[in-house]
Structure formats: C-alpha cells, structure tokens
Write an enzyme that holds these catalytic residues in place. Sequence first.
Site, PDB file in Angstrom:
ATOM      1  N   HIS A  26       0.829  -1.202   0.000  1.00 43.08           N
ATOM      2  CA  HIS A  26       0.000   0.000   0.000  1.00 43.08           C
ATOM      3  C   HIS A  26       0.863   1.252   0.000  1.00 43.08           C
ATOM      4  CE1 HIS A  26      -3.883  -2.105   1.058  1.00 43.08           C
ATOM      5  NE2 HIS A  26      -2.988  -3.032   1.335  1.00 43.08           N
ATOM      6  N   ASP A  70      -6.456   5.313   1.810  1.00 43.40           N
ATOM      7  CA  ASP A  70      -6.228   3.933   1.433  1.00 43.40           C
ATOM      8  C   ASP A  70      -7.559   3.180   1.454  1.00 43.40           C
ATOM      9  OD1 ASP A  70      -3.749   1.860   1.298  1.00 43.40           O
ATOM     10  OD2 ASP A  70      -5.484   0.918   2.242  1.00 43.40           O
TER      11      ASP A  70
END
Length: 484
Positions: free
Chosen positions: A17, A124
């Site tokens: 990520h 995210d």
Amino acid sequence: MTKRAELVFIPAPGMGHLVPTVQLAKLLVHLNSSLSITILTVKPPYDAKICAYVDSLSADRTSTTINRIKFINLPHPDPDVDVLKFISGLVHTQRSFVKETVTNIVELSNSVPDSPRLAGFVLDMLLTGFVDLANEFGVPSYVFYTSGAAFLGFEFYVQVLHDEQSVKLLELKDSETEFTIPSYVNPVSTRLIPFNRTSSEVVTFFLDMGRRLREVKGIMVNTFSELESHAIDSLSNHKLRNPAIYPVGPILDFSSSSETHHNHDTIMQWMDEQPPSSVVFLCFGSMGSFSVEQVTEIANALEQSGYRFLWSLRRPGEKVNGIRGKPTDYGNMADALPEGFLDRTAKVGKVTGWVPQAAVLSHPATGGFVSHCGWNSTLESIWFRVPMAAWPHFGEQHMNAFLLVKELGIAIDLKMDYKNYGDEVEIVKADEIERGIRWLMDRDSDVRKKMKNIGDRSSKALLDGGTSQSTLRRFIDDVIDNLS
C-alpha cells in the site's frame, strides 16, 4: 491566478500500500506544478521493514518535486496488537492526530498568502473510515485502491448481496454456488471468494469498507484501461451510482524494490549465467510459505521437469494467539528440502530466501513466474511480459487468479482454487505442479503471446497521451475544481 491545491494522503502501513501510494503522489505532483501532497504515515509495531521504509521517506530528497511532497509520521499508542486489530483500529486511534495535522495545514493556508488550499483526502482502501473527518473539513474524499478493478466490483457486489439480499458470506463456505458479478465476464464460484472461510470480524471489516467506498467522490484504481476494460466499464455504469472510477496504473516503484540485501548480487549473478527465457521463477510474496510436505512436492516437481529454476523458499511464521506471523528465511535450506535435492539440482537451480522480485522478473533469463497472484506482483509480471502460473494463497489472490486465468488468459491455472484456510491446507502433488510448470514454460503458448501483448500496452499507459496519464490529469482537474 493559478489555484494551488493540497491533498492529504493516508496510506495503510503495508509495503503493498505504502510504496505505490508514494509513487502515485510523485506522479501527480510531476503532472501539475500547482499540486502539493502531504502523506501521513504510521509505523506498524509488527514490521521493522515498513518502519525502515517510512523513515527513509522523510530523508529522501532525490526527487525534483519532493518540495511539494511532505511526509508526516503519526504516533501510535498501542504496540501490543495483532495486524487485523491494528489496521481496523487505525481510524479510531489516529483520528485525533490526523485532525490536528490537517487543522495545521488549513491554518497555514489561511495565514500565509499563496499557500495551497486543502482540496481533499486520498484514503487507502482499508482506511475509508476517515471519510467522516474529511466531511468535517468540508472537502471530498477519494480512495487509492491498491487492488484491481474487477475485485473492486466484487467488493461492491458482495456488500449489496449482504445488505440488500441478506446473504451471509460465512454460510457459503461449503456451497458450490456461482455468482454472476458485473465486473467479471464469467460466473465466479464461491470456492474463490476470499472471506467465506474466515472470521466474522474480517467479514464485517470488509463489508464496512465496501459501504464507505460508496461515499467517496472518486476511486483511483491501480490498473489500466487496456487490462480491465470490462470491469472498468461495469463500474462506470451510471445506473449503479458508483463513485467516479479513475484507472491510473500500473503504479510501480522499481527503485525501492532493489533495496540492498546480501543475496542481491549472488542471485543476479546466477541469473546472468542462464540462457534467455529458461528459468521458472517461484515466489509467493511476503506472506507466502509452505509446509515441509508441500515443499517436498514442489522440489520433486522441479526436479522431474528438468527446467532451470529460481525458488524463493520461506519458513512459515510462528502462530501467536491463532494468528500466523510473517515467514522468515531458513537458516539452512537443506532442512526443508528432500535429501540430496540441492546437490542433484546444483547446475540448474537455485533455492534462496529473499529475492529482488522486480529485478528477477525484468531479467531476460526469466521465462515464467509461479506466483501467489498478489496484485502488485501481478502488475510487475505484466510490465515485464512474464507469463504466470496461478497458485493463490489467501485474501483477494484467488479472485486475481480467476481474472488472470479465465478472464484475460495471461496465466495458467496451476491451482487457482488452492485451499489455505487456517488448519485446512491442501497439498498439491508433484505431478500437478510439474504439469503446470511445463505448460507455463511452453514458448509458443497463447498465454505467453497474450502476456506480451498486454505488457506492451501497460508500458504505454502512463506515457504522454496514454490512457492512465490522461486519467490522472482528469483526476487533477477534478481536485482543482474543488477549490472553486
């Protein structure tokens, strides 16, 4: 006067990520000189590698645009939690810190002439709970989705299935049902659904994420139009009232994948000695590992096949409170392998722990990739035109494998429906693995030709006039418009 905008990025603390998020930020500020980005990072107590990467970000001054990207580390008060609790609790534990940081950004903008104005949050996919905080500041939220568009469509689909049709995911684990999911061309079996054999806490977290995703203004997906045209078209159907979809990939950062490691030079020197397209590369991600019994079957398959191979072999992590830790390197590889295997295969194979995956995939000696089908690994394999054999382990990897094998035809099915749920771990036999390797390494296969074609198109997506670069510019225009 040119409007100057500031975005606040909040990535999840995982390499899959963090790394693409930082690369995305660099792409955005490179494309528009009026855009600034502040990235809020958290150091997870359970992963020293991620902590070291976070530390390196603030010290990085190599980019010409770095003065428009700031990194701010957020504290975390509780180091004694497992990964799921850490991630699922981040919105709660970090909310006050994020609010204070963003308040300072807004106050600076109001007090200093010509400062960029807060234009939105980029969250995210695991941290969509921060939507509420963005609303408090009166700015829109966007999401950077680090999986593919087809899986995003699946996430929306199962959330509706649960909320509107009262289908319980955990009750599907022993069924043979197939679902017609709009983001996939072919029906998808429940055997591939990633969360139907896990805990209710994971399912709840996943469903909550799907609900909050619908509340954002737009979703940047780490994919490109040529790869997932069907999924992107289905998500963009105005009748579904989904957020705007921005395919912006492949977002990859090869500079950080070549980190210094004592094995790097040894591995690459060995690769240099191999003929072109002759090596089958086996690597299963940062969390991929096998039992000694399964390792034996893989070893026998490799030896029987006769192909040259590079195998990243890791020891399974220890279980603590029922949760398995990250794999580690073996102190002595021979402990996990059949007796004499290393001696018998010394001229054609190399077994190692850590590998510089991107460097290996880019090497001309690599002919095929036996992979867990993690999304970042998938994009790297596509970028370097290396056909894949799908052996997914957990999470969304089974759905990725289905996309690659059944929808796109750029991977072969080694064991797409592999069972790896807690104590229910399937042993794949050597003959089956050998058959998959031979199919993968066929130089005239349709899979190899299709991978070459889509790989060529991936290279163009982020160039001037490419589909993803055009989409990034459209996203920036939308952000700037928020300031009007």
